[in-house]
Structure formats: structure tokens, C-alpha cells
Design an enzyme around this catalytic site. Sequence first.
Site, PDB file in Angstrom:
ATOM      1  N   HIS A  77      38.693  35.755  38.332  1.00 13.99           N
ATOM      2  CA  HIS A  77      38.940  37.190  38.198  1.00 13.99           C
ATOM      3  C   HIS A  77      38.594  37.719  36.817  1.00 13.99           C
ATOM      4  O   HIS A  77      38.898  37.066  35.810  1.00 13.99           O
ATOM      5  CB  HIS A  77      40.416  37.484  38.505  1.00 13.99           C
ATOM      6  CG  HIS A  77      40.836  36.951  39.836  1.00 13.99           C
ATOM      7  ND1 HIS A  77      41.509  35.762  39.980  1.00 13.99           N
ATOM      8  CD2 HIS A  77      40.618  37.426  41.072  1.00 13.99           C
ATOM      9  CE1 HIS A  77      41.709  35.532  41.267  1.00 13.99           C
ATOM     10  NE2 HIS A  77      41.176  36.531  41.954  1.00 13.99           N
ATOM     11  N   SER A 137      42.304  39.664  46.195  1.00 14.15           N
ATOM     12  CA  SER A 137      42.989  39.470  44.918  1.00 14.15           C
ATOM     13  C   SER A 137      42.528  40.439  43.830  1.00 14.15           C
ATOM     14  O   SER A 137      43.302  40.785  42.936  1.00 14.15           O
ATOM     15  CB  SER A 137      42.775  38.034  44.436  1.00 14.15           C
ATOM     16  OG  SER A 137      41.397  37.736  44.354  1.00 14.15           O
ATOM     17  N   ASP A 141      40.709  34.277  34.556  1.00 16.24           N
ATOM     18  CA  ASP A 141      40.901  32.914  35.053  1.00 16.24           C
ATOM     19  C   ASP A 141      39.564  32.455  35.628  1.00 16.24           C
ATOM     20  O   ASP A 141      38.529  32.981  35.240  1.00 16.24           O
ATOM     21  CB  ASP A 141      42.079  32.838  36.047  1.00 16.24           C
ATOM     22  CG  ASP A 141      41.887  33.742  37.260  1.00 16.24           C
ATOM     23  OD1 ASP A 141      40.747  34.187  37.519  1.00 16.24           O
ATOM     24  OD2 ASP A 141      42.892  34.003  37.964  1.00 16.24           O
TER      25      ASP A 141
END
Length: 375
Positions: free
Chosen positions: A333, A46, A330
Site C-alpha cells: 500500500h 484495502s 508496507d
Amino acid sequence: MAGGTKLLAVVIALSWVSNMQQFVQGKPQAVLGKPQVPCFFIFGDSVADPGNNNKLPTLAKVNYKPYGIDFPAGPTGRFCNGRNIVDILAELLGFENYIPAFAYANGTDILQGVNYASGAAGIRKESGKQLGARISMGEQLKNHRTTVLRIIDIFGKKSLAKNQLNQCLYSVGMGSNDYINNYFMPQYYTTSQKYTLEEYADVLIKQYTRQILKLHQYGARKVALVGLGLIGCTPDAIKNYGTNGSACVDIMNNASQIFNGKLVSLVDELNTNLTDSQFIYINSYGMGSGDATLAGFKVLNAGCCEADEVGQCVPDLTPCQNRSEYVFWDSFHPTEAGNLISASRTYTASEPSDTYPMDMSQLAELQINPQVNEI
Ligand SMILES: *[C@@H]1O[C@H](CO)[C@@H](O)[C@H](O)[C@H]1NC(C)=O
Ligand SMILES: *[C@@H]1O[C@H](CO)[C@@H](O)[C@H](O)[C@H]1NC(C)=O
Ligand SMILES: *[C@@H]1O[C@H](CO)[C@@H](O)[C@H](O)[C@H]1NC(C)=O
Ligand SMILES: *[C@@H]1O[C@H](CO)[C@@H](O)[C@H](O)[C@H]1NC(C)=O
Ligand SMILES: *[C@@H]1O[C@H](CO)[C@@H](O)[C@H](O)[C@H]1NC(C)=O
């Protein structure tokens, strides 16, 4: 003299702005300078995903607001408010476009490289499965094989394609999800019953070695291997595991360090064995260990947006106002502000320990002699 310097500064600023506008629109009009390498290929999770998960049935996709609030194209599937690390690296390398996602790249787009990264993906195929579909490292390599065949098609000659692939830069950052979304989730995975942390790191590195050698077979000669960061210091880790009086979840950070130690040894081994190639290690852990308040951050252990139960921003809620004061966007990240620091230290090391044995700008500059190798 002074007036001339000022004018020069304005000219540079303007050309930078126009450069960025081209970047934003994704339509390079004039070639202002060649990138340092002809192409940049990205494998990862991610942290580097540019939207490859958008069409997959998975919870690990973020093509909704407030993701992308500071990104010109809005929510693209990047797990960030703005640019991710590889976006910024592409800029630093002199590319006029971000490297296209495999899921969206077509035609001759692929000649400047492809980004295969996928949220929740790991070295191990099963890692992240509790979130839904994802593109594991093995699958990312299969996608790269497709790209290689397309490039051979475009060049019309295997040797020309190979020469091109040898000159490209490759960034590979994998392993976080083999811990966060595997080893440290005993409710879904059995690895922590089967292996000690030491054994697990060996198992992962063994599989990773085969994958990296496969990438070399596909023509990669300049490869950056990104180490694991402080996975025990994310807001998610702190919330779900408890810190036992420490600032972070120590056992998770220890897991990163064990893996990283073996990854550095692998870099040495690969550089010894593959004399036609250069591998480097990016010390994300070391870069993340400093005092972030010295870099102007004010909030270190809470995300800027309100997160849901899987640690991603709740759709459509207004995030914190000043994103550059937060390390985390978040629950997992970094913000673009955090990414800017990691990317710039990856590109040009600011501490000797940031990269090993050289930084990405030096790797990009290396001359690789074409050799007779089979794809
Ligand atoms: C290629 O991709 C771009 C951007 O996703 C899209 O606008 C364009 O229609 C695509 N072209 C083809 C031939 O698929
Ligand atoms: C908590 O800390 C104590 C003392 O450092 C240690 O013995 C124990 O193993 C830790 N527990 C966990 C779950 O990490
Ligand atoms: C983490 O590693 C440190 C240093 O090796 C060690 O002292 C500590 O006990 C470890 N903590 C856990 C929870 O494993
Ligand atoms: C490097 O070469 C040695 C000796 O041939 C071999 O044992 C080892 O597996 C190789 N390592 C890698 C990563 O290719
Ligand atoms: C945002 O935060 C940074 C770092 O604290 C500060 O320099 C900047 O002035 C702030 N911007 C606004 C608009 O508050």
C-alpha cells in the site's frame, strides 16, 4: 496591498486549520461550505478500507501500530500511515468528516455516505479467502441495500431518498485482489489453470458489470470506476515473483492493463446505455507509471515499515522516519504521500490521460435530473 494579501493568506490558512481540526475530531460544528455532493459512497478493497475488517477474523486487518502513525485518530484499520485516497477525496469534495465505515456508521451518519471497502476483497467472492473473512463486492452491495433501506426510513418517503441517492458520488475500485489474491496465487486458487489472462479479464468484467448495474438500480448516477494500478511493482510482487530482469513483475502489470482496457470499454458502454448516468474511469495505472522521483520520492521499491509474511507491517516496530520519501508504506500500500498525488490527480486531472472522460471534480458538479426509476 501587499499587507492585505498577506492578511488574507493568514485568514485562509487559519480557516483551513480550523476546518481540518473539525475533520480530525469528526464533529462538524459550523457549516463553512457545503460539500460538492450531498453524499459519497465507496466500494473497494484495502486501498479504501477505513476499518471495516477490524472485527472480522482475518489476517487482512491493520488496526495496530505503526499503521495510522500520521493519522490523527491513530490506527483505525486504514492500510496506510495516514489518510487513504478516499479520505483525501472526501476532503477535496468539501466534506467535513471522513466517510464512515459501514461497520461503524449509525443513525444519520449514513446520509453523507458510507464506505464499504474491505481489505482482501474482490469482484469474485472467493478472492482473498486464504487470508480469512472479507467483504466481497457482492456483499458490499448487500450492505449498500441495507443503507438504502435505512435512508428511505430516515426520509420517510422513497422518492425523497431516491432523489438524494441520485445526487451522490460513488467510487468503485475493485479487481486487484482478483489477481494478487487469486489468479497469481495458484497454490490456493484454480483460476490461472482455467483461464488465460484475456479470458479471466472477460470473466471478471462480466461479473463486475452485473454488480455495477445493481448499484445503478440502487440509485447511483455519478460513478467513478477506479482502474488497476501497477500490481507488478509492489515490494511484495517483486519479492515473491521475481522480475526476470525487469524492474517489475511484467506479467502482473500486463494483467492490470488487460483488465483496464476492458474497464474503459465498459465505461463507454454504460455511458451509452444509461443516459441518466455518468460513469468515469480513473487511470491509476497511468498515474503510477511516471517517474516518482520527480515528485520527490526517494525510495520506490521498498516499504517504509518492516513487513511480515503477508506484506503488512510487523506490529509495533518503528517505521522509516520520513514517510514522504517513500512511495510504499508496507509491501502493498502507498504512503499518504503517494495517496495525496493519486487523489489530487483523480479529483483534478493533471494529465489528460488521468481520468476519462472527465475528472472527479467535474463528475461531482454534473446536474443529474431525478427520474422515475425503481430502487
Ligand atoms: C454511533 O457511532 C458512534 C461512533 O462509532 C458511537 O460513538 C455512538 O455511540 C454510536 N451511537 C449509537 C446510537 O450506536
Ligand atoms: C522472462 O523473460 C524472457 C525474455 O523476455 C521471456 O521469454 C520469459 O517468458 C520470461 N519469463 C517469465 C516467467 O516471465
Ligand atoms: C507484457 O506485455 C508486453 C507488451 O504487450 C509483452 O511484450 C510482454 O511479453 C508481456 N510480458 C509478459 C511476461 O507477459
Ligand atoms: C448495453 O446495451 C446493449 C444493447 O442493448 C447490450 O447488448 C449491452 O449488454 C448493454 N451493456 C451494458 C453494460 O448494460
Ligand atoms: C522529508 O522528505 C522530503 C522529500 O525528500 C523533504 O522535502 C523533507 O525536508 C524531509 N523532511 C525531513 C524532516 O527530513
